[in-house]
Design a protein around this motif. Structure first.
Motif, PDB file in Angstrom:
ATOM      1  N   LEU A 105      69.806  20.561  52.750  1.00 26.98           N
ATOM      2  CA  LEU A 105      69.242  20.400  51.443  1.00 26.98           C
ATOM      3  C   LEU A 105      68.297  19.159  51.316  1.00 26.98           C
ATOM      4  O   LEU A 105      68.690  18.253  50.665  1.00 26.98           O
ATOM      5  N   PRO A 106      66.911  19.239  51.569  1.00 22.42           N
ATOM      6  CA  PRO A 106      66.323  18.052  51.450  1.00 22.42           C
ATOM      7  C   PRO A 106      65.949  17.998  49.892  1.00 22.42           C
ATOM      8  O   PRO A 106      65.752  18.964  49.048  1.00 22.42           O
ATOM      9  N   LYS A 107      65.659  16.653  49.602  1.00 29.83           N
ATOM     10  CA  LYS A 107      65.254  16.548  48.018  1.00 29.83           C
ATOM     11  C   LYS A 107      63.847  15.818  48.108  1.00 29.83           C
ATOM     12  O   LYS A 107      63.520  15.197  48.918  1.00 29.83           O
ATOM     13  N   ALA A 108      63.268  15.873  46.857  1.00 28.73           N
ATOM     14  CA  ALA A 108      62.048  15.093  46.527  1.00 28.73           C
ATOM     15  C   ALA A 108      62.167  13.586  47.097  1.00 28.73           C
ATOM     16  O   ALA A 108      61.172  13.316  47.567  1.00 28.73           O
ATOM     17  N   GLU A 109      63.160  12.904  46.618  1.00 28.92           N
ATOM     18  CA  GLU A 109      63.378  11.550  46.961  1.00 28.92           C
ATOM     19  C   GLU A 109      64.133  11.647  48.389  1.00 28.92           C
ATOM     20  O   GLU A 109      65.407  12.033  48.582  1.00 28.92           O
ATOM     21  N   ILE A 110      63.460  11.286  49.623  1.00 27.69           N
ATOM     22  CA  ILE A 110      63.801  11.480  50.557  1.00 27.69           C
ATOM     23  C   ILE A 110      65.252  11.087  50.918  1.00 27.69           C
ATOM     24  O   ILE A 110      66.054  11.734  51.827  1.00 27.69           O
ATOM     25  N   ARG A 111      65.615   9.921  50.591  1.00 27.30           N
ATOM     26  CA  ARG A 111      66.849   9.461  50.916  1.00 27.30           C
ATOM     27  C   ARG A 111      67.915   9.946  50.485  1.00 27.30           C
ATOM     28  O   ARG A 111      69.214   9.602  50.754  1.00 27.30           O
ATOM     29  N   THR A 112      67.805  10.763  49.282  1.00 27.23           N
ATOM     30  CA  THR A 112      69.109  11.447  48.621  1.00 27.23           C
ATOM     31  C   THR A 112      69.493  12.605  49.065  1.00 27.23           C
ATOM     32  O   THR A 112      70.384  13.200  48.688  1.00 27.23           O
TER      33      THR A 112
END
Length: 131
Positions: A105-112
């Motif tokens: 589940l990738p997020k817009a903020e890559i590290r989260t």
């Protein structure tokens, strides 16, 4: 994968693996980590690792490739492992069939969210299985 997300993924990977190499080969995004530690119990202490970055951000990555080929230090066969596999860096790699351990589940903020650095680090989990 859009160019901005690809650059973010590569920057994040380089934060842990500064000597990584990126190649676009036949429209496939490839990464090679020249030195990746292998836990005790294998035939080598260190290997090169190569893997693909999926075309779509929400698509989970699959598999990683090692050179030199690995063998277990003891007896036994390696599960989900193919001895002959090609990459842009040569045909003398072996492939581990491997998927992320957690839901991708990738997020817009890559590290989260899910990212390629987490995937690259998960190779150590697979290699720790010694099977």
């Amino acid at each position: 994968m859009d160019a901005e997300r690809l650059q973010q993924e590569l920057e994040l990977l380089r934060s842990a693996y500064p000597d990584l190499e990126y190649r676009l080969n036949e429209q496939v995004h490839w990464v090679r980590i020249p030195r990746y530690p292998v836990p005790a119990g294998w035939s080598h202490e260190e290997v090169e690792i190569a893997f693909r970055i999926p075309d779509e951000t929400g698509q989970a990555p699959y598999a990683f490739f090692v050179r030199p080929r690995l063998a277990l230090a003891g007896t036994g066969s390696i599960s989900n492992y193919t001895e002959a596999a090609g990459t842009p860096w040569g045909a003398d790699f072996a492939q581990f069939s491997w998927s992320p351990l957690e839901q991708w589940l990738p997020k817009a903020e890559i590290r989260t969210g899910a990212n390629m650095l987490n995937f690259a680090r998960s190779f150590a989990d697979r290699l720790a299985e010694l099977s």
